[in-house]
Design a protein around this motif. Structure first.
Motif, PDB file in Angstrom:
ATOM      1  N   ASP A 208      98.683  82.129  57.899  1.00 23.89           N
ATOM      2  CA  ASP A 208      98.364  81.124  56.710  1.00 23.89           C
ATOM      3  C   ASP A 208      97.023  80.525  57.314  1.00 23.89           C
ATOM      4  N   ALA A 209      95.617  80.310  56.562  1.00 24.23           N
ATOM      5  CA  ALA A 209      94.526  79.827  56.935  1.00 24.23           C
ATOM      6  C   ALA A 209      94.650  78.415  57.216  1.00 24.23           C
ATOM      7  N   ARG A 210      95.572  77.679  56.569  1.00 25.21           N
ATOM      8  CA  ARG A 210      95.803  76.449  56.615  1.00 25.21           C
ATOM      9  C   ARG A 210      96.172  75.842  58.403  1.00 25.21           C
ATOM     10  N   ILE A 211      96.858  76.741  58.983  1.00 22.43           N
ATOM     11  CA  ILE A 211      97.285  76.696  60.189  1.00 22.43           C
ATOM     12  C   ILE A 211      95.951  76.573  61.068  1.00 22.43           C
ATOM     13  N   PHE A 212      95.095  77.556  60.988  1.00 24.23           N
ATOM     14  CA  PHE A 212      93.847  77.514  61.781  1.00 24.23           C
ATOM     15  C   PHE A 212      92.697  76.648  61.137  1.00 24.23           C
ATOM     16  N   PHE A 213      92.839  76.005  59.818  1.00 22.54           N
ATOM     17  CA  PHE A 213      92.122  75.043  59.721  1.00 22.54           C
ATOM     18  C   PHE A 213      92.626  73.578  60.455  1.00 22.54           C
ATOM     19  N   CYS A 214      93.838  73.409  60.602  1.00 20.61           N
ATOM     20  CA  CYS A 214      94.404  72.402  61.175  1.00 20.61           C
ATOM     21  C   CYS A 214      94.048  72.461  62.737  1.00 20.61           C
ATOM     22  N   LEU A 215      94.221  73.646  63.420  1.00 20.12           N
ATOM     23  CA  LEU A 215      94.255  73.525  64.801  1.00 20.12           C
ATOM     24  C   LEU A 215      92.582  73.446  65.102  1.00 20.12           C
ATOM     25  N   THR A 216      91.748  74.032  64.508  1.00 18.49           N
ATOM     26  CA  THR A 216      90.525  73.961  64.586  1.00 18.49           C
ATOM     27  C   THR A 216      89.916  72.565  64.524  1.00 18.49           C
ATOM     28  N   THR A 217      90.548  71.800  63.420  1.00 14.91           N
ATOM     29  CA  THR A 217      90.288  70.452  63.550  1.00 14.91           C
ATOM     30  C   THR A 217      90.550  69.637  64.631  1.00 14.91           C
ATOM     31  N   LEU A 218      91.774  69.771  64.963  1.00 12.22           N
ATOM     32  CA  LEU A 218      92.410  69.017  66.103  1.00 12.22           C
ATOM     33  C   LEU A 218      91.653  69.386  67.495  1.00 12.22           C
ATOM     34  N   ALA A 219      91.182  70.666  67.669  1.00 12.33           N
ATOM     35  CA  ALA A 219      90.620  70.912  68.978  1.00 12.33           C
ATOM     36  C   ALA A 219      89.181  70.321  68.719  1.00 12.33           C
ATOM     37  N   VAL A 220      88.469  70.439  67.941  1.00 11.82           N
ATOM     38  CA  VAL A 220      87.253  70.090  67.901  1.00 11.82           C
ATOM     39  C   VAL A 220      86.985  68.426  67.784  1.00 11.82           C
ATOM     40  N   ALA A 221      88.013  67.783  66.925  1.00 13.95           N
ATOM     41  CA  ALA A 221      88.012  66.181  67.107  1.00 13.95           C
ATOM     42  C   ALA A 221      88.557  65.952  68.583  1.00 13.95           C
ATOM     43  N   ALA A 222      89.363  66.693  69.263  1.00 16.09           N
ATOM     44  CA  ALA A 222      89.772  66.137  70.662  1.00 16.09           C
ATOM     45  C   ALA A 222      88.484  66.050  71.534  1.00 16.09           C
ATOM     46  N   VAL A 223      87.726  67.078  71.430  1.00 17.89           N
ATOM     47  CA  VAL A 223      86.438  67.470  72.272  1.00 17.89           C
ATOM     48  C   VAL A 223      85.512  66.357  71.795  1.00 17.89           C
ATOM     49  N   ALA A 224      85.226  65.849  70.445  1.00 19.25           N
ATOM     50  CA  ALA A 224      84.296  65.018  70.114  1.00 19.25           C
ATOM     51  C   ALA A 224      84.626  63.510  70.584  1.00 19.25           C
ATOM     52  N   LEU A 225      85.978  63.124  70.386  1.00 23.20           N
ATOM     53  CA  LEU A 225      86.386  61.816  70.838  1.00 23.20           C
ATOM     54  C   LEU A 225      86.364  61.668  72.307  1.00 23.20           C
ATOM     55  N   TYR A 226      86.803  62.883  73.037  1.00 18.74           N
ATOM     56  CA  TYR A 226      86.633  62.772  74.386  1.00 18.74           C
ATOM     57  C   TYR A 226      85.176  62.568  74.905  1.00 18.74           C
ATOM     58  N   LEU A 227      84.120  62.913  74.251  1.00 19.37           N
ATOM     59  CA  LEU A 227      82.844  63.088  74.722  1.00 19.37           C
ATOM     60  C   LEU A 227      82.257  61.728  73.864  1.00 19.37           C
ATOM     61  N   CYS A 228      82.777  61.268  73.146  1.00 17.11           N
ATOM     62  CA  CYS A 228      82.268  59.751  72.599  1.00 17.11           C
ATOM     63  C   CYS A 228      82.535  58.696  73.689  1.00 17.11           C
ATOM     64  N   ARG A 229      81.452  57.801  73.619  1.00 19.70           N
ATOM     65  CA  ARG A 229      81.679  56.698  74.566  1.00 19.70           C
ATOM     66  C   ARG A 229      81.979  55.437  73.939  1.00 19.70           C
ATOM     67  N   ALA A 230      82.661  55.359  72.761  1.00 24.46           N
ATOM     68  CA  ALA A 230      83.038  54.367  72.132  1.00 24.46           C
ATOM     69  C   ALA A 230      84.341  53.826  72.707  1.00 24.46           C
ATOM     70  N   GLU A 231      84.759  52.557  72.352  1.00 23.15           N
ATOM     71  CA  GLU A 231      86.104  52.074  72.901  1.00 23.15           C
ATOM     72  C   GLU A 231      87.184  52.628  72.257  1.00 23.15           C
ATOM     73  N   GLY A 232      88.357  52.666  72.836  1.00 21.95           N
ATOM     74  CA  GLY A 232      89.603  53.287  72.207  1.00 21.95           C
ATOM     75  C   GLY A 232      89.851  52.912  70.651  1.00 21.95           C
ATOM     76  N   ARG A 233      89.879  51.469  70.565  1.00 27.60           N
ATOM     77  CA  ARG A 233      90.268  50.839  69.275  1.00 27.60           C
ATOM     78  C   ARG A 233      89.267  51.683  68.036  1.00 27.60           C
ATOM     79  N   ARG A 234      88.130  51.968  68.475  1.00 30.79           N
ATOM     80  CA  ARG A 234      87.384  52.698  67.280  1.00 30.79           C
ATOM     81  C   ARG A 234      87.706  54.356  67.319  1.00 30.79           C
ATOM     82  N   LYS A 235      88.074  54.718  68.418  1.00 31.09           N
ATOM     83  CA  LYS A 235      88.305  56.259  68.211  1.00 31.09           C
ATOM     84  C   LYS A 235      89.647  56.500  67.323  1.00 31.09           C
ATOM     85  N   ILE A 236      90.707  55.416  67.652  1.00 29.68           N
ATOM     86  CA  ILE A 236      91.768  55.662  66.778  1.00 29.68           C
ATOM     87  C   ILE A 236      91.568  55.512  65.310  1.00 29.68           C
ATOM     88  N   ARG A 237      90.683  54.714  64.953  1.00 35.33           N
ATOM     89  CA  ARG A 237      90.325  54.575  63.423  1.00 35.33           C
ATOM     90  C   ARG A 237      89.809  55.924  63.076  1.00 35.33           C
TER      91      ARG A 237
END
Length: 470
Positions: A208-237
């Motif tokens: 199902d394409a939705r599985i790959f939509f979700c996995l891609t979103t989580l993987a890319v978001a994890a990389v983006a938030l890891y690289l982001c230099r903002a504080e944790g409370r902003r990242k959770i938003r």
């Protein structure tokens, strides 16, 4: 500060016209604690799920609302209890200890994970199970099948884009039980990649394409938030807006093709803030080769393209963008330019021979419904007027930071969605996320004022915040 304040978000420049009028409201928002902010967001989400149950005409949405209501209500209650406990602790000791901060942060993350499971992971699993055990074509939004059919065409070497013609009878965009409907792909070629597994395992729910939509979103978001230099409370938003709150969890559980686009745009904005314009351009190229909605943001992002020494480098960003977008789109454009333009541009704008079934009670749709003669005039006139106002604004208040670019992108997308003839409420996830990123990527004023060649590694260090619990 748990929310993106209106001053941070809506004022594209330090001296913008909206800053003064929102200052008082911004001060009140700043005083809301992170835990109280969680409680408000989850309470609003629970209300959204409840309203969806009783007012939505889409049975798929109603099912999601019934499953998501309890997790959001749980998150509201726990967040209120956590807010009350921390409020008492702060009053007793005039603040929290480091251990209390860590426990509070862990508690907020635990609540977020539980809500993610209850509002997205579990509903998505049930919908996929019901889809493959029930009537073919049910328990999914039409865009899922459109992407899967496009992926199957790619595997078979067939052309996924077809000219849309006006048939002598009504054309249904989708009907339960039909393996295909109109036979066209209203997305750019990279989006069809998510449908390739459906050709490899056609009867397996794991395709199902939705599985790959979700996995891609989580993987890319994890990389983006890891690289982001903002504080944790902003990242959770940012995480809440991207995968937890209803405008993200509802689409991901039922359709979700927009969410990975948003995730790649977030990665592009983070890389632009880190002054890596070429890498940011590559991320923008991926998003732009997935869906046409990424193009306005890609153009605005050029204003934030800077090298490590602070110099503007839009050509580097354009180079990264073209490196991905050109080989992904041009072959299809050369084989069938009119078909691609009809499927990808005209159909979503409501200008194609076959009307889009996407519709919500937003101003643009109401106007077109009341005055059908505006169906073609409205998108063209809105685009021209908005382009004129945007050009004037960019000339007077040229954005210098990624945060300012996100603010402008949020306002532009808001206008486009509200006045589009065939909008979906779910499209509002674009401006909402852009506004949250304006808060996430807000830089200290000192660094913003020193965007000159001397703003080197020392300036980069000024933007680094230690991740904290908030």
């Amino acid at each position: 500060m748990p929310f993106a304040t209106p001053t941070d978000v809506l004022s594209p420049s330090p001296g913008g016209p909206l800053a003064a009028s929102w200052r008082g409201f911004a001060d009140r928002v700043k005083r809301i604690s992170p835990e109280a902010g969680d409680a408000l967001l989850y309470a609003g989400s629970a209300l959204f799920a409840l309203i969806t149950i009783y007012t939505s005409t889409n049975a798929l949405y109603q099912v999601w609302g019934r499953m998501a209501l309890t997790p959001f209500a749980f998150g509201t209650i726990v967040s209120v209890a956590l807010w009350y406990a921390l409020r008492r602790a702060r009053r007793r000791r005039a603040g929290l200890t480091a251990a209390q901060h860590r426990r509070a942060w862990l508690a907020r993350l635990t609540v977020a994970v539980c809500i993610f499971a209850g509002s997205l992971a579990i509903p998505l699993g049930f919908e996929i199970l019901w889809r493959f055990d029930g009537v073919a074509g049910s328990h999914l939004q039409p865009e899922v099948q459109a992407v899967e059919v496009g992926g199957q065409d790619l595997v078979k070497g067939q052309e996924p884009y077809h000219p849309l013609v006006k048939l002598p009878h009504a054309v249904k965009y989708h009907a339960p039980g039909e393996p295909n409907y109109a036979g066209f792909l209203p997305y750019l070629p990279v989006m069809a990649v998510f449908g390739i597994p459906s050709d490899i395992w056609p009867t397996n729910g794991l395709s199902d394409a939705r599985i790959f939509f979700c996995l891609t979103t989580l993987a890319v978001a994890a990389v983006a938030l890891y690289l982001c230099r903002a504080e944790g409370r902003r990242k959770i938003r940012a995480l809440q807006a991207l995968v937890i709150l209803p405008l993200a969890s509802l689409p991901l559980a039922t359709g979700g093709d927009d969410i990975p686009v948003v995730a790649f745009l977030l990665l592009a904005m983070v890389l632009a803030q880190r002054r890596q314009p070429f890498a940011s351009g590559v991320a923008l190229g991926i998003a732009s080769a997935m869906k046409f909605t990424a193009w306005p943001v890609a153009l605005l992002a050029l204003f934030a393209a800077r090298s490590k020494d602070g110099q503007r480098r839009p050509l580097r960003m354009i180079g990264g963008l073209l490196l991905v977008a050109v080989p992904a789109i041009i072959p299809f454009a050369l084989r069938g330019p009119f078909a691609l333009f009809d499927d990808v541009v005209l159909f979503p704008l409501g200008l194609s021979a076959i009307p889009s079934t996407a519709a919500s009670a937003l101003p643009g749709h109401v106007l077109v419904t009341t005055f059908p003669s505006l169906s073609r005039v409205l998108p063209l006139s809105v685009g021209m007027v908005l382009a004129a106002f945007l050009a004037r604004h960019l000339y007077k208040y040229t954005p210098k930071t990624v945060s300012e670019v996100c603010s402008i992108a949020g306002m532009v997308m808001s206008v486009l969605i509200l006045l589009a003839p065939n909008p979906r409420v779910g499209y509002l996830l674009y401006p909402i996320n852009f506004f949250v990123w304006a808060y996430l990527l807000k830089e200290p004023a000192a660094r913003t004022e020193r965007l000159v060649p001397s703003d080197t590694d020392a300036g980069l260090g000024a933007g680094v915040h230690a991740a904290g619990p908030g």
